[in-house]
Design a protein around this motif. Structure first.
Motif, PDB file in Angstrom:
ATOM      1  N   ALA A  76       0.837  -1.206   0.000  1.00  0.00           N
ATOM      2  CA  ALA A  76       0.000   0.000   0.000  1.00  0.00           C
ATOM      3  C   ALA A  76       0.869   1.252   0.000  1.00  0.00           C
ATOM      4  CB  ALA A  76      -0.944   0.002   1.198  1.00  0.00           C
ATOM      5  N   GLN A  77       1.908   1.237   0.826  1.00  0.00           N
ATOM      6  CA  GLN A  77       2.814   2.386   0.867  1.00  0.00           C
ATOM      7  C   GLN A  77       3.528   2.574  -0.469  1.00  0.00           C
ATOM      8  OE1 GLN A  77       5.143   2.595   4.635  1.00  0.00           O
ATOM      9  NE2 GLN A  77       3.790   0.895   5.213  1.00  0.00           N
ATOM     10  N   ALA A  78       3.948   1.464  -1.091  1.00  0.00           N
ATOM     11  CA  ALA A  78       4.604   1.538  -2.401  1.00  0.00           C
ATOM     12  C   ALA A  78       3.640   2.082  -3.453  1.00  0.00           C
ATOM     13  CB  ALA A  78       5.111   0.160  -2.818  1.00  0.00           C
ATOM     14  N   GLY A  79       2.347   1.880  -3.234  1.00  0.00           N
ATOM     15  CA  GLY A  79       1.321   2.388  -4.136  1.00  0.00           C
ATOM     16  C   GLY A  79       0.914   3.824  -3.849  1.00  0.00           C
ATOM     17  N   GLY A  80       1.596   4.465  -2.914  1.00  0.00           N
ATOM     18  CA  GLY A  80       1.330   5.865  -2.631  1.00  0.00           C
ATOM     19  C   GLY A  80       0.371   6.134  -1.488  1.00  0.00           C
ATOM     20  N   PHE A  81      -0.034   5.094  -0.777  1.00  0.00           N
ATOM     21  CA  PHE A  81      -0.942   5.267   0.356  1.00  0.00           C
ATOM     22  C   PHE A  81      -0.131   5.356   1.649  1.00  0.00           C
ATOM     23  CE2 PHE A  81      -3.384   3.354  -2.973  1.00  0.00           C
ATOM     24  CZ  PHE A  81      -4.627   3.953  -2.889  1.00  0.00           C
ATOM     25  N   SER A  82      -0.695   5.966   2.656  1.00  0.00           N
ATOM     26  CA  SER A  82       0.011   6.134   3.930  1.00  0.00           C
ATOM     27  C   SER A  82      -0.326   5.044   4.937  1.00  0.00           C
ATOM     28  CB  SER A  82      -0.305   7.507   4.540  1.00  0.00           C
ATOM     29  OG  SER A  82      -1.697   7.611   4.812  1.00  0.00           O
ATOM     30  N   HIS A  83      -1.003   3.993   4.507  1.00  0.00           N
ATOM     31  CA  HIS A  83      -1.436   2.922   5.401  1.00  0.00           C
ATOM     32  C   HIS A  83      -0.224   2.117   5.877  1.00  0.00           C
ATOM     33  CE1 HIS A  83      -5.129   4.191   3.671  1.00  0.00           C
ATOM     34  NE2 HIS A  83      -5.100   3.398   2.625  1.00  0.00           N
ATOM     35  N   ASP A  84       0.169   2.309   7.122  1.00  0.00           N
ATOM     36  CA  ASP A  84       1.373   1.648   7.631  1.00  0.00           C
ATOM     37  C   ASP A  84       1.135   0.854   8.913  1.00  0.00           C
ATOM     38  OD1 ASP A  84       0.974   3.746   9.385  1.00  0.00           O
ATOM     39  OD2 ASP A  84       3.020   4.502   9.269  1.00  0.00           O
ATOM     40  N   LYS A  85      -0.108   0.558   9.220  1.00  0.00           N
ATOM     41  CA  LYS A  85      -0.427  -0.174  10.453  1.00  0.00           C
ATOM     42  C   LYS A  85      -0.877  -1.594  10.130  1.00  0.00           C
ATOM     43  CE  LYS A  85      -0.113   3.587  13.045  1.00  0.00           C
ATOM     44  NZ  LYS A  85       1.072   4.244  12.570  1.00  0.00           N
ATOM     45  N   HIS A  86      -0.512  -2.518  11.018  1.00  0.00           N
ATOM     46  CA  HIS A  86      -0.988  -3.887  10.873  1.00  0.00           C
ATOM     47  C   HIS A  86      -1.215  -4.471  12.251  1.00  0.00           C
ATOM     48  CE1 HIS A  86       2.301  -6.794  11.907  1.00  0.00           C
ATOM     49  NE2 HIS A  86       2.959  -5.667  11.941  1.00  0.00           N
ATOM     50  N   LEU A  87      -2.048  -5.499  12.296  1.00  0.00           N
ATOM     51  CA  LEU A  87      -2.408  -6.154  13.543  1.00  0.00           C
ATOM     52  C   LEU A  87      -1.361  -7.221  13.860  1.00  0.00           C
ATOM     53  CD1 LEU A  87      -4.523  -6.506  15.806  1.00  0.00           C
ATOM     54  CD2 LEU A  87      -5.678  -8.145  14.323  1.00  0.00           C
ATOM     55  N   ALA A  88      -0.490  -6.930  14.791  1.00  0.00           N
ATOM     56  CA  ALA A  88       0.559  -7.878  15.182  1.00  0.00           C
ATOM     57  C   ALA A  88      -0.076  -9.149  15.739  1.00  0.00           C
ATOM     58  CB  ALA A  88       1.486  -7.241  16.216  1.00  0.00           C
ATOM     59  N   GLY A  89       0.373 -10.280  15.243  1.00  0.00           N
ATOM     60  CA  GLY A  89      -0.161 -11.552  15.714  1.00  0.00           C
ATOM     61  C   GLY A  89      -1.408 -12.017  14.989  1.00  0.00           C
ATOM     62  N   GLY A  90      -2.045 -11.140  14.224  1.00  0.00           N
ATOM     63  CA  GLY A  90      -3.188 -11.489  13.399  1.00  0.00           C
ATOM     64  C   GLY A  90      -4.334 -12.182  14.124  1.00  0.00           C
ATOM     65  N   MET A  91      -5.007 -13.054  13.381  1.00  0.00           N
ATOM     66  CA  MET A  91      -6.163 -13.773  13.913  1.00  0.00           C
ATOM     67  C   MET A  91      -5.773 -14.655  15.096  1.00  0.00           C
ATOM     68  SD  MET A  91      -9.430 -14.426  13.933  1.00  0.00           S
ATOM     69  CE  MET A  91     -10.230 -13.858  12.439  1.00  0.00           C
ATOM     70  N   LEU A  92      -4.562 -15.187  15.079  1.00  0.00           N
ATOM     71  CA  LEU A  92      -4.119 -16.024  16.202  1.00  0.00           C
ATOM     72  C   LEU A  92      -4.131 -15.227  17.503  1.00  0.00           C
ATOM     73  CD1 LEU A  92      -1.165 -17.922  14.481  1.00  0.00           C
ATOM     74  CD2 LEU A  92      -3.498 -18.764  14.913  1.00  0.00           C
ATOM     75  N   ALA A  93      -3.591 -14.011  17.464  1.00  0.00           N
ATOM     76  CA  ALA A  93      -3.564 -13.162  18.657  1.00  0.00           C
ATOM     77  C   ALA A  93      -4.967 -12.664  19.008  1.00  0.00           C
ATOM     78  CB  ALA A  93      -2.621 -11.981  18.447  1.00  0.00           C
ATOM     79  N   TRP A  94      -5.752 -12.354  17.980  1.00  0.00           N
ATOM     80  CA  TRP A  94      -7.132 -11.884  18.174  1.00  0.00           C
ATOM     81  C   TRP A  94      -7.927 -12.913  18.980  1.00  0.00           C
ATOM     82  CZ3 TRP A  94      -9.554  -7.406  16.117  1.00  0.00           C
ATOM     83  CH2 TRP A  94     -10.939  -7.395  16.120  1.00  0.00           C
ATOM     84  N   LYS A  95      -7.855 -14.176  18.534  1.00  0.00           N
ATOM     85  CA  LYS A  95      -8.587 -15.236  19.215  1.00  0.00           C
ATOM     86  C   LYS A  95      -8.003 -15.525  20.599  1.00  0.00           C
ATOM     87  CE  LYS A  95     -10.098 -18.691  16.674  1.00  0.00           C
ATOM     88  NZ  LYS A  95     -10.136 -19.789  15.685  1.00  0.00           N
ATOM     89  N   ALA A  96      -6.680 -15.462  20.729  1.00  0.00           N
ATOM     90  CA  ALA A  96      -6.039 -15.695  22.026  1.00  0.00           C
ATOM     91  C   ALA A  96      -6.465 -14.649  23.049  1.00  0.00           C
ATOM     92  CB  ALA A  96      -4.525 -15.704  21.873  1.00  0.00           C
ATOM     93  N   ALA A  97      -6.766 -13.441  22.559  1.00  0.00           N
ATOM     94  CA  ALA A  97      -7.227 -12.358  23.442  1.00  0.00           C
ATOM     95  C   ALA A  97      -8.711 -12.488  23.781  1.00  0.00           C
ATOM     96  CB  ALA A  97      -6.953 -11.004  22.796  1.00  0.00           C
ATOM     97  N   GLY A  98      -9.369 -13.482  23.183  1.00  0.00           N
ATOM     98  CA  GLY A  98     -10.791 -13.690  23.470  1.00  0.00           C
ATOM     99  C   GLY A  98     -11.715 -12.774  22.705  1.00  0.00           C
ATOM    100  N   LEU A  99     -11.214 -12.138  21.659  1.00  0.00           N
ATOM    101  CA  LEU A  99     -12.054 -11.229  20.872  1.00  0.00           C
ATOM    102  C   LEU A  99     -12.966 -12.036  19.951  1.00  0.00           C
ATOM    103  CD1 LEU A  99      -9.316  -8.580  20.087  1.00  0.00           C
ATOM    104  CD2 LEU A  99     -11.220  -8.357  21.693  1.00  0.00           C
ATOM    105  N   PRO A 100     -14.117 -11.498  19.622  1.00  0.00           N
ATOM    106  CA  PRO A 100     -15.099 -12.257  18.845  1.00  0.00           C
ATOM    107  C   PRO A 100     -14.708 -12.417  17.377  1.00  0.00           C
ATOM    108  CG  PRO A 100     -15.880 -10.021  19.148  1.00  0.00           C
ATOM    109  CD  PRO A 100     -14.617 -10.165  19.981  1.00  0.00           C
ATOM    110  N   THR A 101     -15.146 -13.514  16.813  1.00  0.00           N
ATOM    111  CA  THR A 101     -15.020 -13.737  15.378  1.00  0.00           C
ATOM    112  C   THR A 101     -16.404 -14.124  14.878  1.00  0.00           C
ATOM    113  OG1 THR A 101     -14.506 -16.095  15.590  1.00  0.00           O
ATOM    114  CG2 THR A 101     -12.631 -14.562  15.564  1.00  0.00           C
ATOM    115  N   ARG A 102     -16.546 -14.088  13.589  1.00  0.00           N
ATOM    116  CA  ARG A 102     -17.794 -14.571  13.010  1.00  0.00           C
ATOM    117  C   ARG A 102     -17.429 -15.607  11.972  1.00  0.00           C
ATOM    118  NH1 ARG A 102     -18.881 -12.140   8.094  1.00  0.00           N
ATOM    119  NH2 ARG A 102     -17.673 -10.280   7.677  1.00  0.00           N
ATOM    120  N   SER A 103     -18.292 -16.574  11.761  1.00  0.00           N
ATOM    121  CA  SER A 103     -18.031 -17.578  10.744  1.00  0.00           C
ATOM    122  C   SER A 103     -18.889 -17.322   9.536  1.00  0.00           C
ATOM    123  CB  SER A 103     -18.243 -18.983  11.274  1.00  0.00           C
ATOM    124  OG  SER A 103     -19.296 -19.061  12.172  1.00  0.00           O
ATOM    125  N   GLY A 104     -18.483 -17.897   8.445  1.00  0.00           N
ATOM    126  CA  GLY A 104     -19.239 -17.722   7.214  1.00  0.00           C
ATOM    127  C   GLY A 104     -18.739 -16.610   6.346  1.00  0.00           C
ATOM    128  N   GLY A 105     -17.638 -15.965   6.746  1.00  0.00           N
ATOM    129  CA  GLY A 105     -17.029 -14.937   5.899  1.00  0.00           C
ATOM    130  C   GLY A 105     -17.755 -13.642   5.858  1.00  0.00           C
TER     131      GLY A 105
END
Length: 92
Positions: free
Chosen positions: A63-92
């Motif tokens: 995104a940055q190479a494409g000229g956007f300033s988006h430089d944030k990401h969720l460290a640990g991704g879905m694995l960390a999200w679920k480990a923290a007990g945050l909700p998910t939804r199924s079915g996409g």
């Protein structure tokens, strides 16, 4: 996200999102990633997310190479999200 400050962009593939999805996220798969495919964040901070945090970094750099300033990401991704007990939804 609940207070409208972030736009979570899930860069996982559709088959992954079908199993566990981030509630309220938009899906822009890394395999076909084009930063122009990210919806207008309307003043929100764009944060990329994936399963473990690796593809989200790649998306951020693309995104940055494409000229956007988006430089944030969720460290640990879905694995960390679920480990923290945050909700998910199924079915996409």
């Amino acid at each position: 996200m609940a207070d409208g400050r972030y736009l979570l962009v899930d860069v996982r593939e559709p088959n992954e999102v079908a199993v566990d999805a981030y509630p309220g996220a938009v899906v822009v798969p890394l395999s076909t990633f084009d930063p122009k495919g990210i919806p207008d964040p309307q003043g929100k901070q764009v944060v990329f997310a994936c399963r473990s945090g690796k593809r989200s970094v790649t998306a951020s750099l693309a995104a940055q190479a494409g000229g956007f300033s988006h430089d944030k990401h969720l460290a640990g991704g879905m694995l960390a999200w679920k480990a923290a007990g945050l909700p998910t939804r199924s079915g996409g």
